[in-house]
Design an enzyme around this catalytic site. Sequence first.
Site, PDB file in Angstrom:
ATOM      1  N   TYR A 141       0.688  -1.376   0.107  1.00 24.49           N
ATOM      2  CA  TYR A 141       0.028  -0.092   0.137  1.00 24.49           C
ATOM      3  C   TYR A 141       0.899   0.950   0.133  1.00 24.49           C
ATOM      4  O   TYR A 141      -0.084   2.323  -0.299  1.00 24.49           O
ATOM      5  CB  TYR A 141      -1.140   0.188   0.844  1.00 24.49           C
ATOM      6  CG  TYR A 141      -1.414  -0.798   1.256  1.00 24.49           C
ATOM      7  CD1 TYR A 141      -1.953  -1.564   0.338  1.00 24.49           C
ATOM      8  CD2 TYR A 141      -3.189  -1.046   2.163  1.00 24.49           C
ATOM      9  CE1 TYR A 141      -3.208  -3.176  -0.035  1.00 24.49           C
ATOM     10  CE2 TYR A 141      -3.709  -2.016   2.378  1.00 24.49           C
ATOM     11  CZ  TYR A 141      -3.992  -2.759   1.315  1.00 24.49           C
ATOM     12  OH  TYR A 141      -5.361  -4.196   0.799  1.00 24.49           O
ATOM     13  N   ASP A 224      -3.334 -17.515   1.323  1.00 26.50           N
ATOM     14  CA  ASP A 224      -4.711 -18.482   1.072  1.00 26.50           C
ATOM     15  C   ASP A 224      -4.993 -19.534   1.583  1.00 26.50           C
ATOM     16  O   ASP A 224      -7.017 -19.747   1.915  1.00 26.50           O
ATOM     17  CB  ASP A 224      -4.114 -18.961  -0.181  1.00 26.50           C
ATOM     18  CG  ASP A 224      -3.262 -20.295  -0.537  1.00 26.50           C
ATOM     19  OD1 ASP A 224      -2.685 -19.624   0.457  1.00 26.50           O
ATOM     20  OD2 ASP A 224      -3.335 -20.988  -1.629  1.00 26.50           O
TER      21      ASP A 224
END
Length: 359
Positions: A141, A224
């Site tokens: 970010y 995941d």
Amino acid sequence: MTHKILILAGDGIGPEIMRATELVIAALSEKFGLDVALEHALMGGAAIDDCGEPLPASTLELASSSDAILLGAVGGPKWEKIDRARRPERGLLALRSELELFCNLRPAVLLAPLAASSTLKAEVVTGLDIMIIRELTGGIYFGEPRGIQVAADGTRSGHNTMVYTEHEITRIARLGFDIAGKRQGRLCSVDKANVLETTELWRDIVTSLAGEYTEVELSHMYVDSAAMQLVRNPRQFDVIVTSNLFGDILSDLAPMLTGSIGMLPSASLDANGKGLFEPVHGSAPDIAGQNLANPLATIQSLAMMLRYTLNESMHANRIERAVARTLDKGYRTGDIYSEGAQQVGTLEMAELVVASLGD
Ligand code: NAD
């Protein structure tokens, strides 16, 4: 020692949930000896209306000199059309970055009386108590270079940079070990070390620190798989520590397993443990000013402040027990209402919590 707390009520339901939470603070200091001095300042839309800035210099100064900050929520339709750089939410981002709040804590606790509010089966989530720790000021970010480029033939490509320094990984990992040490002693570091070099370094550094925290059992999981396990068997986790991007996703997923957004507290800490404490929800303009908002996310954010910044765990436990008892007795705000419960408003809910503080 007197703890200096800055109260930033903000916009929308902010002022009402903060009034409710201040009832709890007052009761703790009058009846249970908590020593606090409160200051109030403007932030977000309320500050824009007052002086044109979402984070006035006077508010930032008070925030810097306080021991901890309690924030309601900022923003609302009234300020949505103004220049992006001066919107209410910018004030919040500026406050986080000015105070170098690099660590975000999001608990996901399912209180037994609310088991039916979860989207998962009660037998999967009953007793759920996870702490998600998200790195907040680094990673993809913030990494440079970033941008959207247009090639000579007119096709566009976008790019961002995922980067973590050794220092950034070490300080968030240490916090993870410390917090796990104060809980059930299990830390799961979430990465994508099989694909991304940045997180290969993350895994290396976290592993190298484990020897200093022999009381904590460290495990690693790919992101995941962590997302899958959080839905399949969330109770296997105690503390999860992860990067900004993965934490953004998992820290929304896990707490939502527990039901209403009106119940979810959060904390953002700096390197010395000083912090900003706020509910996860926004300013809920649709119900503002009607005494309908659930104040429990803010009241539980206060409990986090007492535990993580002010070292007043006894008072934090007192609040959390009082919240659990109030729900046990069947009181609910509209957002967590279920048949057979007794519906109450924002202030009544806080008064009921206050009445249970000494139970
Ligand atoms: P929101 O969280 O304000 O509201 C989403 C839904 O949840 C609404 O239906 C609302 O009524 C309900 N809700 C939220 N908090 C509740 C509570 N305590 N009790 C009962 N119901 C509650 O999100 P939104 O509608 O997307 O955003 C509204 C405004 O808040 C926007 O201006 C947004 O930018 C801002 N916002 C601020 C923060 C913050 O201050 N940290 C966070 C998110 C959104």
